[in-house]
Each structure stands twice: as C-alpha cells, then as structure tokens.
Scaffold this motif. Structure first.
Motif, mmCIF file in Angstrom:
data_model
loop_
_atom_site.group_PDB
_atom_site.id
_atom_site.type_symbol
_atom_site.label_atom_id
_atom_site.label_comp_id
_atom_site.label_asym_id
_atom_site.label_seq_id
_atom_site.Cartn_x
_atom_site.Cartn_y
_atom_site.Cartn_z
ATOM 1 N N ALA A 153 0.828 -1.206 0.000
ATOM 2 C CA ALA A 153 0.000 0.000 0.000
ATOM 3 C C ALA A 153 0.865 1.260 0.000
ATOM 4 C CB ALA A 153 -0.921 0.004 1.216
ATOM 5 N N ASP A 154 1.905 1.293 0.838
ATOM 6 C CA ASP A 154 2.783 2.461 0.877
ATOM 7 C C ASP A 154 3.574 2.602 -0.422
ATOM 8 O OD1 ASP A 154 1.965 3.269 3.360
ATOM 9 O OD2 ASP A 154 3.626 2.346 4.456
ATOM 10 N N GLN A 155 3.985 1.478 -1.000
ATOM 11 C CA GLN A 155 4.702 1.541 -2.267
ATOM 12 C C GLN A 155 3.834 2.153 -3.363
ATOM 13 O OE1 GLN A 155 6.989 -2.030 -3.413
ATOM 14 N NE2 GLN A 155 6.643 -2.790 -1.346
ATOM 15 N N GLN A 156 2.549 1.803 -3.370
ATOM 16 C CA GLN A 156 1.642 2.382 -4.362
ATOM 17 C C GLN A 156 1.486 3.883 -4.160
ATOM 18 O OE1 GLN A 156 -1.885 0.024 -3.850
ATOM 19 N NE2 GLN A 156 -1.234 -1.526 -5.323
ATOM 20 N N ILE A 157 1.402 4.311 -2.897
ATOM 21 C CA ILE A 157 1.291 5.737 -2.605
ATOM 22 C C ILE A 157 2.543 6.476 -3.109
ATOM 23 C CG2 ILE A 157 1.178 7.457 -0.762
ATOM 24 C CD1 ILE A 157 -1.474 6.049 -1.232
ATOM 25 N N ILE A 158 3.705 5.856 -2.946
ATOM 26 C CA ILE A 158 4.943 6.476 -3.427
ATOM 27 C C ILE A 158 4.914 6.621 -4.951
ATOM 28 C CG2 ILE A 158 7.449 6.117 -3.652
ATOM 29 C CD1 ILE A 158 7.256 4.760 -0.842
ATOM 30 N N GLU A 159 4.402 5.605 -5.643
ATOM 31 C CA GLU A 159 4.273 5.699 -7.106
ATOM 32 C C GLU A 159 3.315 6.826 -7.494
ATOM 33 O OE1 GLU A 159 6.045 4.324 -9.250
ATOM 34 O OE2 GLU A 159 6.637 2.299 -8.703
ATOM 35 N N ILE A 160 2.244 6.981 -6.718
ATOM 36 C CA ILE A 160 1.294 8.073 -6.987
ATOM 37 C C ILE A 160 1.964 9.422 -6.743
ATOM 38 C CG2 ILE A 160 -0.846 9.151 -6.196
ATOM 39 C CD1 ILE A 160 -1.917 6.313 -5.667
ATOM 40 N N ALA A 161 2.736 9.521 -5.650
ATOM 41 C CA ALA A 161 3.459 10.766 -5.365
ATOM 42 C C ALA A 161 4.423 11.090 -6.500
ATOM 43 C CB ALA A 161 4.216 10.636 -4.046
ATOM 44 N N LYS A 162 5.083 10.071 -7.032
ATOM 45 C CA LYS A 162 5.989 10.276 -8.164
ATOM 46 C C LYS A 162 5.214 10.820 -9.371
ATOM 47 C CE LYS A 162 8.764 6.846 -9.027
ATOM 48 N NZ LYS A 162 9.260 5.546 -9.561
ATOM 49 N N ALA A 163 4.023 10.257 -9.616
ATOM 50 C CA ALA A 163 3.208 10.707 -10.744
ATOM 51 C C ALA A 163 2.796 12.162 -10.581
ATOM 52 C CB ALA A 163 1.974 9.821 -10.879
ATOM 53 N N ILE A 164 2.430 12.543 -9.353
ATOM 54 C CA ILE A 164 2.025 13.940 -9.112
ATOM 55 C C ILE A 164 3.217 14.870 -9.286
ATOM 56 C CG2 ILE A 164 1.120 15.537 -7.380
ATOM 57 C CD1 ILE A 164 -0.427 13.222 -6.206
ATOM 58 N N SER A 165 4.392 14.439 -8.829
ATOM 59 C CA SER A 165 5.584 15.284 -8.976
ATOM 60 C C SER A 165 5.930 15.513 -10.448
ATOM 61 C CB SER A 165 6.776 14.651 -8.253
ATOM 62 O OG SER A 165 7.262 13.519 -8.947
ATOM 63 N N LEU A 166 5.510 14.575 -11.297
ATOM 64 C CA LEU A 166 5.711 14.719 -12.743
ATOM 65 C C LEU A 166 4.521 15.408 -13.407
ATOM 66 C CD1 LEU A 166 7.181 11.161 -13.418
ATOM 67 C CD2 LEU A 166 8.387 13.325 -13.765
ATOM 68 N N ASP A 167 3.544 15.797 -12.585
ATOM 69 C CA ASP A 167 2.332 16.470 -13.055
ATOM 70 C C ASP A 167 1.568 15.609 -14.061
ATOM 71 O OD1 ASP A 167 0.523 18.561 -12.909
ATOM 72 O OD2 ASP A 167 1.355 19.580 -14.664
ATOM 73 N N ALA A 168 1.430 14.328 -13.761
ATOM 74 C CA ALA A 168 0.692 13.428 -14.639
ATOM 75 C C ALA A 168 -0.783 13.829 -14.666
ATOM 76 C CB ALA A 168 0.832 11.985 -14.155
ATOM 77 N N SER A 169 -1.330 13.873 -15.860
ATOM 78 C CA SER A 169 -2.747 14.219 -16.004
ATOM 79 C C SER A 169 -3.629 12.987 -16.073
ATOM 80 C CB SER A 169 -2.959 15.066 -17.259
ATOM 81 O OG SER A 169 -2.416 14.426 -18.399
ATOM 82 N N LEU A 170 -3.020 11.808 -16.324
ATOM 83 C CA LEU A 170 -3.764 10.544 -16.368
ATOM 84 C C LEU A 170 -3.039 9.509 -15.526
ATOM 85 C CD1 LEU A 170 -5.963 8.616 -17.617
ATOM 86 C CD2 LEU A 170 -4.269 8.090 -19.390
ATOM 87 N N LEU A 171 -3.747 8.903 -14.575
ATOM 88 C CA LEU A 171 -3.204 7.822 -13.765
ATOM 89 C C LEU A 171 -4.019 6.561 -14.022
ATOM 90 C CD1 LEU A 171 -2.742 10.591 -11.955
ATOM 91 C CD2 LEU A 171 -1.893 8.931 -10.295
ATOM 92 N N VAL A 172 -3.337 5.477 -14.336
ATOM 93 C CA VAL A 172 -3.978 4.184 -14.552
ATOM 94 C C VAL A 172 -3.620 3.290 -13.380
ATOM 95 C CG1 VAL A 172 -4.230 2.206 -16.084
ATOM 96 C CG2 VAL A 172 -3.774 4.477 -17.050
ATOM 97 N N MET A 173 -4.627 2.809 -12.662
ATOM 98 C CA MET A 173 -4.413 1.926 -11.514
ATOM 99 C C MET A 173 -4.853 0.520 -11.892
ATOM 100 S SD MET A 173 -5.646 4.271 -8.310
ATOM 101 C CE MET A 173 -4.817 5.814 -7.912
#
Length: 521
Positions: A153-173
């Motif tokens: 769960a924490d690893q997934q949150i870190i991946e999401i944080a990475k996506a936000i830091s890259l300003d991703a406009s689309l996230l696929v889970m």
C-alpha cells in the motif's frame, strides 16, 4: 449580454477500435476507451478480455497495430514507456517495483534529482518536496526512510506521489487493491478521490464490483478483446455488468453440489509454532470442502504451509489417513497425497517463463522420464488432458505461462497439482485476482473435485466464497481456531464474531464437533 457557452472539453484519453496481435494470437480485437478529466473511469472484463494489453499500449510498452489513440486532444503513438511518462501518463501496478536500498524520496525523484551548488544533489529540497507531496495526499510516510520493508500500500502511494511530482494528467491503476487490507483500500480511495477533485483523469481496473460502485463515476466493459459498452456507474447494476462481461447470465457463482462425506483424509493434532499459531486441531474428510476463514494475518496461510511442509512447526502432528507426514518436507507431503496451491501463483505456483505443458508436468516429471531423458512430447502428452479438462484458454501447450491471463494461470496451477492425483487439495485464495466468470468455473471445479472424493482445504478472505462453497468453516483468530461452524449455521455474523474475538462466550458449532471452542471478548 449574451450567454457564454463553453465548448465541451475533449477527453484526456481516447482509444477507438484499437487492435494488437502477437503473432497469430489476437490480444486486442477492438479496444475503445474514453476518459474525461476530473473523473474515475473503471475498466472491467474477464481475464483475457484485453484490459492489460490496452493499458500497455497507453503505457508505451506495446504499439498498437491499428486504431485511434489520442491523448490530450492529439494523436499519439508511444514507442517507449519514457515517452508515455513524459506526456503525463502514470501507471500504478498491483505490485510496484521500487529500489529497496534507496530512500522513499530518492525513489520519487530517480533520474531527476534537484541540484544545488556545485551540481550536488539538493537533498533538503527533495525531502521538503516529498513531504509536501505526502501532505497533499493526506498520508503519513517518512520521506527519508528506505523503501525496503514498505507495505504494498505504501509503495503504491509512493508511485502516486511520483506521478504527481511529474504532473501526470492521467493515472492508470491496474488491480491496485488486490494485496491491500480494508483500511489500506480506503486510504487509497481517499487519495484517488483527491486526485479526481484536482482535475486529473483516473482509470481504475478491478474485479471487485463493490470497489467499482464505491469509487468510480463511469465504467467500460470489455469482452474477448473487444469493447462492449460504457455506462454511468449510477445508472447500471452488477447483474447488467456481469452479463456484458461474460456474454451470459452467471446464475450461480457458488455452484456447490451436495457432498457425500467420507472418512477423514487429513488429521491435524495440536499443531504449534511459537508466535504464529497454537493448539491447531482439525480434520478434513473425503468429499468435504473445509473453509479456513479469518482476518488477514490471523495465521490461516501459515497453518496451510505447515501442513504441506513448506514451513516448520514446534510440536503436533499431521497425518494423511493412517500415514504420518513429517514436518518440513513438501516432497513427503506430495508422496502422501497432498497438493498445495499457494496464494501467490506467479511467484510460488508457476515458472512463468516456462510453457504450459512444462508447468503442468513439473511435479510429476520424475514419472515421465525414459532412460533419464524428458521430452517435450512426454510433457505435452501428460499436460493435454488436464489443460482440456480445466478449459485452459491457450492456443498451444508450448506457450509461456507469462503470456496468459490471471484466470488461466490459476487453472494451469490447479492442473499441475491435479496431475499428481491428490487425496487432499489445499488451495489458498482460489479466486483472488480473477474475473467473475472464471470464479464460477473454479468454484464448479472445486465442487466436482469434492464429488470425486478429494478432500479440500480452502483458504479465502472473501466471506461469500467461504459461505458459498464450504461444508464446514474453521475460523482462525490470532493463530487459534476459535470456531467450527457447519454449512447451516455459518453466517457472516458468526464468522466475523469469531474472527475478531468479539462473540459471546459460545458460538453455534458443527453438529459433529467433539469439543466447543470458546470465544471471549
């Protein structure tokens, strides 16, 4: 003054009539998906429906053969994952792959760490930004700690944080909740909703309808590599989606036939392992499905692994019929007639780079050799009847298991162990990560095997599965069996009461139980 009419925004992601083949195998015949900004869009379908192939095209892993692929209003054709990420797309997988020896912050900023004076890495700036990202997401993770030992769960949150830091406009889970507890799922959902409210687009892939209806705004259904339909979640129902997914009514998800119970096959007495489980005593009889229920971490899988000999135990005994099974010896367990299908089929049940035939024949390989040689023909001959009996969807027995859907991988693992003609089948989370149609097939298979006289010990975290398939339910709490319930008296309330140790001092137990397990608050 004239009213200003805003032009409708184009979708963030648009796929139409996308096709992808791998040699003669058509993985995606006609994939279509349209995702708007500020929405959470579910993508559902049976295993093998083409969902993963479509995600890999979006992620830049594969290139489509034909069809339309538009992102942020422009035509795209990603040739690599770097191109996809650079365009603002992030894919969060079920099991993220972080660098375990690096810190949380270093994983987030890998390859783009901020520099200070003398071109040195500005660690303070990194930590500050990572802390701000986690605050935005509403989670408490130490940005300086190493990634080693973090929960999924924490690893997934870190991946999401990475996506936000890259300003991703689309996230696929992609199946993000398969390995999470209920609390972790709700935290992930809170994060997903906050991203939607920021105006980002999310694609959520799941086999769990309760999650789709709890989290998502829109749902797209795929079947056999093709688009079937898109609906507002508020305007559809589970039966309607199931019918679209499988092309038929799934009348009975738990096709449990009346069982003819025979003599005891497995007898476990006073099994103990310090700090893991205690005083475990139970039996499983011929033709009987015994469900092992309880909360995650209660010790269910550990008990099963000890019975099969993967893990050791301090005291107690395991017998198959009148034959003692020595501890810490899977080889002896197999020889005694025990088959064990683990929870993690990819890591522990399959050699994913090997063929279907080699996987199915792997446990009985010793009996297939001639003059010390094992031929592919012998493996195919041994595997073919089992692959056919379980309706494994594959064009050839020499296909690698890694190319197959999760449901078909599960069937291959089951086929491998049935080839040993077991007396006892232990199956841990039999339908985790597979679709509703394949679930019904696996349940039907378990019922048929019980009808053939095989004793089955089934571990499942899905309470409806336990109640729907088991003749008896053993409830495990903190390493102890706290209740034994027959099919007629097992209810969600009695099982959960025993699983949480909050029941009255006595539960309704099976009619033929020899002793009463007290459950105190």
């Amino acid at each position: 003054m004239a009213e200003v009419v805003k032009a409708p925004q184009s979708p963030v992601l648009e796929l139409a009539e996308v096709r992808k083949s791998f040699g003669p195998v058509v993985a995606l015949r006609s994939g279509s998906l349209s995702v708007d900004a500020g929405s959470i869009h579910a993508l559902i379908g049976e295993n093998g429906a083409g969902k993963s192939t479509m995600v890999k095209i979006v992620a830049g892993v594969h290139r489509r053969d034909s069809g339309t692929f538009r992102f942020q209003g422009g035509d795209v054709d990603f040739g690599s994952t770097a191109e996809s990420k650079g365009s603002g797309i992030a894919v969060i997988y079920q099991e993220p792959t972080l660098f375990p020896d690096l810190s949380v912050t270093e994983n987030i900023f890998m390859g783009r760490m901020p520099r200070g004076r003398g071109r040195r890495i500005d660690r303070k700036a990194m930590w500050a930004e990572a802390r701000e990202l986690f605050q935005r997401l509403g989670v408490d993770i130490d940005p300086r700690r190493p990634a080693l030992g973090l929960s999924i769960a924490d690893q997934q949150i870190i991946e999401i944080a990475k996506a936000i830091s890259l300003d991703a406009s689309l996230l696929v889970m992609d199946e993000p909740t398969a390995a999470l507890s209920g609390v972790e799922v709700q935290r992930l959902f809170a994060v997903a909703r906050s991203l939607r409210d920021e105006g980002r687009a999310l694609v959520f892939i799941s086999h769990r309808f309760d999650e789709v209806f709890d989290l998502c705004d829109t749902v797209t259904v795929m079947r056999d590599g093709a688009y079937v339909g898109t609906h507002r979640v508020a305007d559809t129902t589970v039966p309607e989606l199931v019918k679209e997914m499988v092309g038929r009514e799934v009348g009975d998800l738990y096709p449990k036939s009346p069982a003819t119970i025979g003599e005891p096959i497995l007898q476990v007495d006073d099994l103990q392992s310090a700090g893991v489980f205690h005083d475990v005593t139970f039996q499983v009889r011929a033709g009987e499905i015994v469900g092992l229920a309880g909360l995650v971490g209660a010790g269910r899988s550990e008990i099963a692994r000890a019975v099969f000999g993967v893990d050791g135990y301090d005291s107690g005994s395991v017998r198959i019929g009148d034959r003692a099974v020595p501890p810490r010896s899977p080889r002896a367990a197999i020889k005694a007639g025990i088959a064990f299908i683990p929870e993690d089929r990819r890591q522990q049940g399959l050699v994913v780079d090997s063929s279907v035939a080699r996987n199915v024949a792997s446990v009985i390989r010793g009996g297939l050799t001639r003059g010390g040689l094992l031929t592919g023909r012998a493996e195919n001959r041994a595997a073919a009847p089992w692959a056919a009996a379980l309706e494994v969807k594959t064009n050839a027995l020499d296909m690698a298991a890694t190319t197959m859907s999760g449901g078909n991988q599960q069937k291959v693992v089951i086929a491998k162990w049935l080839a040993t003609t077991p007396k006892l089948l232990i199956i841990d989370e039999p339908t985790r990560g597979i679709d509703v149609g394949t679930k019904a097939e696996v349940h039907r298979l378990l019922s048929e095997l019980a009808g053939q006289g095989i004793a089955i010990l089934m571990i499942s975290s899905e309470l409806p599965e336990v109640l729907g398939m088991a003749d008896r339910v053993l409830v495990v709490c903190e390493g102890r069996i706290t209740a034994e319930l027959d099919r007629d008296t097992a209810t969600p309330e009695t099982v959960m009461a025993a699983a949480t140790n909050t029941a009255p001092s006595e539960l309704s137990l099976s009619k033929d139980a020899e002793m009463v397990h007290e459950v105190t608050a």
